[in-house]
Design a protein around this motif. Structure first.
Motif, PDB file in Angstrom:
ATOM      1  N   CYS A   1       1.868  32.782  -2.828  1.00 50.75           N
ATOM      2  CA  CYS A   1       0.890  31.909  -1.415  1.00 50.75           C
ATOM      3  C   CYS A   1       0.374  30.729  -2.356  1.00 50.75           C
ATOM      4  CB  CYS A   1      -1.037  32.326  -1.998  1.00 50.75           C
ATOM      5  SG  CYS A   1      -2.117  31.619  -1.380  1.00 50.75           S
TER       6      CYS A   1
ATOM      7  N   SER B   1      -1.957  29.126  -3.448  1.00 51.97           N
ATOM      8  CA  SER B   1      -2.411  29.066  -4.802  1.00 51.97           C
ATOM      9  C   SER B   1      -1.758  29.538  -5.548  1.00 51.97           C
ATOM     10  CB  SER B   1      -3.726  29.451  -4.569  1.00 51.97           C
ATOM     11  OG  SER B   1      -4.663  30.504  -3.526  1.00 51.97           O
TER      12      SER B   1
ATOM     13  N   HIS C   1      -0.868  37.897  -5.823  1.00 50.75           N
ATOM     14  CA  HIS C   1      -2.712  38.692  -5.481  1.00 50.75           C
ATOM     15  C   HIS C   1      -2.375  39.257  -4.176  1.00 50.75           C
ATOM     16  CE1 HIS C   1      -3.082  34.096  -4.830  1.00 50.75           C
ATOM     17  NE2 HIS C   1      -2.898  34.371  -3.722  1.00 50.75           N
ATOM     18  N   GLU C   2      -1.463  39.244  -3.519  1.00 50.63           N
ATOM     19  CA  GLU C   2      -1.426  39.015  -1.958  1.00 50.63           C
ATOM     20  C   GLU C   2      -0.039  41.063  -1.989  1.00 50.63           C
ATOM     21  OE1 GLU C   2      -0.390  36.386   0.967  1.00 50.63           O
ATOM     22  OE2 GLU C   2      -1.575  34.802   0.028  1.00 50.63           O
TER      23      GLU C   2
ATOM     24  N   ASP D   1      -4.654  38.530   1.958  1.00 51.51           N
ATOM     25  CA  ASP D   1      -5.577  37.200   2.059  1.00 51.51           C
ATOM     26  C   ASP D   1      -5.802  36.226   3.026  1.00 51.51           C
ATOM     27  OD1 ASP D   1      -6.375  34.173   0.483  1.00 51.51           O
ATOM     28  OD2 ASP D   1      -4.441  34.276  -0.601  1.00 51.51           O
ATOM     29  N   MET D   2      -4.151  35.558   3.684  1.00 53.21           N
ATOM     30  CA  MET D   2      -4.552  35.116   4.488  1.00 53.21           C
ATOM     31  C   MET D   2      -5.483  34.845   6.019  1.00 53.21           C
ATOM     32  SD  MET D   2      -1.994  32.763   3.487  1.00 53.21           S
ATOM     33  CE  MET D   2      -2.941  33.082   2.111  1.00 53.21           C
TER      34      MET D   2
HETATM   35 ZN    ZN Z   1      -3.780  33.169  -1.603  1.00 56.19          ZN
END
Ligand code: ZN
Ligand code: NDP
Length: 355
Positions: free
Chosen positions: A37, A39, A59-60, A150-151
């Protein structure tokens, strides 16, 4: 077990860690698809949330349940699952007030690679499995499912927070994967005209497919001036901020009408001190009295959110696979995928690693 980690600010690498332990209401999951990500890039190379040492990133994830605690009711080893990027403590005070992503402090629902090891390991831990896992629907691809975690959740939140009504005019500033989901979310919520701001040709193509009616390049002059000109000086009802640096809020304020909502998705990357601020234009904010709201949010997590977003995919409302431009095969390719996310070549929206 092996994991790909942030060693310290600016440095990543492979490390060995113990396999995480499973509490009575938790699960241990083995990933089958992972995505890096933007992030992760802010976290590692901008030190955006401060130093993290030997913290497994990511985190994905989509995966297979490997172990569950005694009190877990709805999941068992072997189940294929979507794992939300945000895994709140559902029994906390912030949840009772309606802010699950902020449990235990600002952005506290974001545990992976923030407060505990992330998903770029051979196994990872999921707290409150019954609340923080969703079954992978029959027939849904790994690539589509990992975009939900997430997205889609973040981008759709951007649209939800922008107060869109039927026929609203909306501007989406930034059309990476997050902004593209903002465009798709704005369309689903009934926006009339949707301005999409970005330059990568692949993003522009997908933005049109997701419902953008006007494409604006921030490289062709002041973004707000271009949008004001296109709306005869009136501006927009809602702005979804999903790209650029802190100055992007100046554009957002300038193009926003009275009563509009500026919905921020951005993770502003730099500066840890109390004096590190983000700019607002006093005049375009009506000296603080313009009825232009700035709304922030962290990606909504948890099971129900994942199940609802999965329904949007299953029933043909949204095709998140259009955002997957690069596919890698094998656990050791996580490093390449993250590096690609950092470089952001012109043909990239989002890479996925299949394990
Ligand atoms: Zn993310
Ligand atoms: P990308 O870097 O892929 O996309 C950024 C987009 O912004 C691109 O379309 C880029 O244009 C555009 N852009 C860059 N500069 C400007 C500018 N000055 N004006 C307008 N547009 C500009 O990012 P992602 O989609 O992956 O992520 C977007 C943000 O969301 C990041 O900050 C990320 O960390 C954050 N995020 C936040 C989450 C949350 O929970 N709130 C969760 C996940 C991500 P170009 O086409 O030229 O590249």
């Amino acid at each position: 077990m092996k994991g790909f980690a942030m060693l310290k600010i600016g440095e990543v690498g492979w490390i060995e860690k113990d396999r995480p332990k499973c509490g009575p209401r938790d699960a241990i999951v083995r990933p089958t698809a992972l995505a890096p990500c933007t992030s992760d890039v802010h976290t590692v190379w901008e030190g955006a949330i401060g130093d993290r040492h030997n913290m497994i990133l990511g985190h994905e994830a989509v995966g297979i349940v490997d172990e569950v605690g005694d009190e877990v009711k709805d999941f068992k080893p072997g189940d294929r699952v979507i794992v939300p990027a945000i895994t709140p403590d559902w029994d906390s005070e912030a949840v009772q007030r309606g802010y699950p992503s902020q449990t235990g402090g600002p952005c506290g629902g974001w545990k992976y690679s923030n407060f505990k090891d992330g998903v770029f390991g051979e196994y990872f831990h999921v707290n409150l499995a019954d609340n923080n896992l969703a079954h992978l629907p029959e027939g849904m691809s790994q690539e589509a499912a990992v975009m939900i975690t997430d997205m889609m959740s973040t981008g759709f939140m951007g649209a939800e927070n922008a107060g869109i009504e039927l026929g609203s005019t909306v501007a989406v500033l930034g059309i990476g994967a997050v902004g593209l989901c903002g465009v798709a979310g704005a369309k689903l919520l009934g926006a009339g005209r949707i301005f999409a701001v970005g330059t990568r040709p692949i993003s522009v193509e997908v933005a049109k497919k997701y419902g953008a009616t006007d494409i604006i390049s921030y490289k062709n002059g002041d973004t707000a001036d271009q949008i004001l000109e296109a709306t005869d000086g009136v501006g927009v009802d809602g702005v979804i901020v999903s790209g650029g640096g802190p100055e992007i809020l100046l554009d957002a304020l300038k193009m926003a009408k009275a009563g509009s909502k500026i919905s921020n998705n951005n993770y502003f990357g730099k500066g840890q001190g109390e004096k590190d601020t983000i700019p607002l234009c006093r005049v375009n904010w009506g000296f603080g009295m313009a009825d232009k709201d700035i709304i922030t949010g962290l990606c909504p997590g948890g099971r129900t959110r994942m199940e609802r977003l999965a329904d949007l995919v299953t029933y043909g409302r949204m095709d998140p696979e259009l955002m997957v431009t690069h596919t890698f095969k094998g656990f050791d390719k996580i490093e390449d995928a993250l590096e690609l996310m950092r470089e952001k070549p012109r043909d990239l929206i989002k890479p996925v690693v299949l394990l």
